[in-house]
Write a protein that holds these residues in place. Structure first.
Motif: not given
Length: 173
Positions: A53-57, A84-92, A105-109, A113-114
């Motif tokens: 799902v779209p990250m910001r939403a 609570d603090y969360i950190l994600l990296q696109v493609g990781e 299991d799957t990466v943020p991508r 355009d979202r």
């Protein structure tokens, strides 16, 4: 004439198939948070059997202050709700929650355009219960009671020159 129409139909079919990401579901996926349906500007999609799902939403629906940062080629998502603090990296394939790293299991991508994130991983990292109803293609998220909507937040960031103690910028909002 018939060959031209046939060629045009084949071209339209190929383009339609290319518009759907690999592994994406054809049926619309519904997301329900505490009994209320969520809407997204880019529809939730299945990628590698994970609802994205779209990250910001999703972070804002879960009452988080959220930011997106780019440092060179690296793209980061930071979200905070209370302590609570969360950190994600696109493609990781990892998520860091309050300093603890877990493999995804799957990466943020990025798609349409979202920036899409794995719904279950994000929701569960914020202590929500997540259930998938395959028959109706519905994700039910239950946020624990006792949490209130974010009415204000504070984010700050100090950017430093690589390998030095030289501050380039201090950002607060």
């Amino acid at each position: 004439m018939k060959k031209g129409i046939s060629l045009l139909l084949v071209l339209v079919m190929v383009l339609a198939l290319c518009a759907v990401p690999a592994g994406a579901a054809q049926e619309e996926i519904k997301v329900i948070l505490n009994g209320k349906p969520l809407t997204f500007d880019v529809q939730p999609t299945l990628i590698n059997d994970r609802t994205m799902v779209p990250m910001r939403a999703i972070f804002e629906a879960l009452d988080c202050a959220v930011s997106y940062q780019e440092y060179g080629v690296n793209k980061y998502i930071e979200a905070q709700r209370g302590s609570d603090y969360i950190l994600l990296q696109v493609g990781e394939k990892k998520i860091v929650v309050n300093g603890d790293e877990t493999e995804l299991d799957t990466v943020p991508r990025i798609f349409s355009d979202r920036l899409l994130v794995p719904l279950r991983a994000v929701s569960e990292s914020l202590k929500c219960k997540v259930d998938w109803v395959d028959k109706t293609k519905t994700v039910n998220i239950t946020r624990p009671s006792g949490q209130y909507a974010l009415t204000s937040g504070h984010l700050e960031k100090t950017l430093r020159l690589d390998g030095t103690d030289t501050d380039l910028a201090y950002i607060t909002c």
